[in-house]
Design a protein around this motif. Sequence first.
Motif, short mmCIF file in Angstrom:
data_model
loop_
_atom_site.label_atom_id
_atom_site.label_comp_id
_atom_site.label_asym_id
_atom_site.label_seq_id
_atom_site.Cartn_x
_atom_site.Cartn_y
_atom_site.Cartn_z
N SER A 122 0.86 -0.83 0.35
CA SER A 122 -0.21 0.32 -0.34
C SER A 122 1.08 1.45 -0.13
O SER A 122 0.33 2.39 -0.38
N GLY A 123 2.19 0.49 0.23
CA GLY A 123 2.98 1.98 0.61
C GLY A 123 2.80 2.88 1.88
O GLY A 123 3.70 4.10 1.94
N GLY A 124 2.03 2.35 2.52
CA GLY A 124 2.64 2.89 3.88
C GLY A 124 3.05 2.15 5.13
O GLY A 124 3.71 1.56 4.72
N LEU A 125 2.51 2.43 6.18
CA LEU A 125 2.83 1.58 7.29
C LEU A 125 2.46 0.58 7.48
O LEU A 125 1.23 0.02 7.45
N PRO A 126 3.34 -0.62 7.36
CA PRO A 126 3.23 -2.03 7.90
C PRO A 126 2.16 -2.04 8.76
O PRO A 126 2.44 -1.50 9.97
N LEU A 127 1.12 -3.01 8.77
CA LEU A 127 -0.01 -3.22 10.31
C LEU A 127 0.92 -3.14 11.35
O LEU A 127 0.83 -2.49 12.43
N ALA A 128 2.02 -3.84 11.37
CA ALA A 128 2.53 -3.63 12.16
C ALA A 128 3.58 -3.30 13.09
O ALA A 128 3.37 -3.48 14.17
N ALA A 129 3.25 -2.25 12.47
CA ALA A 129 4.14 -0.79 13.23
C ALA A 129 3.26 -0.22 13.85
O ALA A 129 3.46 0.90 14.70
N PRO A 133 2.75 -0.98 18.89
CA PRO A 133 3.33 -0.14 19.63
C PRO A 133 1.87 -0.13 20.51
O PRO A 133 2.29 0.39 22.36
N GLY A 134 0.35 -0.20 19.90
CA GLY A 134 -0.12 0.17 20.63
C GLY A 134 -0.60 -1.00 21.39
O GLY A 134 -1.35 -0.42 22.67
N LEU A 135 -0.23 -2.21 21.22
CA LEU A 135 -0.52 -3.52 22.15
C LEU A 135 -0.11 -3.49 23.04
O LEU A 135 -0.44 -3.50 24.68
N ALA A 136 1.57 -2.43 23.31
CA ALA A 136 2.23 -2.33 23.81
C ALA A 136 1.27 -1.66 25.15
O ALA A 136 1.84 -1.77 26.33
N LEU A 137 1.15 -0.23 24.62
CA LEU A 137 0.34 0.80 24.79
C LEU A 137 -0.56 0.41 26.05
O LEU A 137 -0.57 0.70 27.15
N ALA A 138 -1.47 -0.54 25.39
CA ALA A 138 -2.42 -1.07 25.88
C ALA A 138 -2.32 -2.00 26.94
O ALA A 138 -2.68 -1.63 28.63
N ALA A 139 -1.27 -2.93 27.54
CA ALA A 139 -0.76 -3.43 28.31
C ALA A 139 -0.61 -2.76 29.32
O ALA A 139 -0.13 -3.28 30.42
N ALA A 140 0.21 -2.02 28.89
CA ALA A 140 1.22 -1.01 29.86
C ALA A 140 0.11 -0.26 30.88
O ALA A 140 0.38 -0.02 31.90
N ALA A 141 -1.17 0.31 30.10
CA ALA A 141 -2.08 1.10 30.55
C ALA A 141 -2.75 -0.09 31.14
O ALA A 141 -2.91 0.64 32.94
N VAL A 142 -2.86 -1.13 31.05
CA VAL A 142 -3.21 -2.26 32.33
C VAL A 142 -2.85 -2.20 33.58
O VAL A 142 -3.41 -2.56 34.37
N TRP A 143 -1.23 -3.13 33.28
CA TRP A 143 -0.56 -3.65 34.39
C TRP A 143 -0.55 -2.15 34.89
O TRP A 143 -0.51 -2.19 36.43
N ILE A 144 -0.54 -1.14 35.00
CA ILE A 144 -0.61 0.19 35.75
C ILE A 144 -1.75 0.35 36.44
O ILE A 144 -2.40 0.80 37.50
#
Length: 152
Positions: A122-129, A133-144
Amino acid sequence: MAKNGVLGSPELVLPSPASLLLLWSEAAGLGFNIVGGTDQQYVSNDSSIYVSRIKKDGAAYLDGRLQEGDKIVAINGRDLKDLRHMDAVELFRNAGYDVSLKIQRRLQPQNGPVGHRGDGDSGGLPLAAVLVPGLALAAAAVWILLRYRQRM
């Protein structure tokens, strides 16, 4: 040459004189697909012929000068104005091995690419990119949140 691909708006076609490209095609053809024509206008009120997709390892791809979104004004000196789509396709199929294309280059818009790239990218960012990071932020928020609730 099948109707395939997505192009931007017609305002992106340069009004300047067209460029002349010389391609040498193989038995497999010129290596690109087209859209447009009087009966299949790709852009409203514009019956021009456009490059919709460049096939990987085809003649146009190996040459490197033709781009998706280019407007093809003429092939072998034959003007493509006011042709039906299938009539334009026949001209390309019967163009021979030494092919002259008169094209108008499209400008790249400031906010992204002209159209699809044809290779599945697509020329954009890969879905994993975006997801990782979004899942890591969500996991950190749940942990906090859990740590905060334990202290109460």
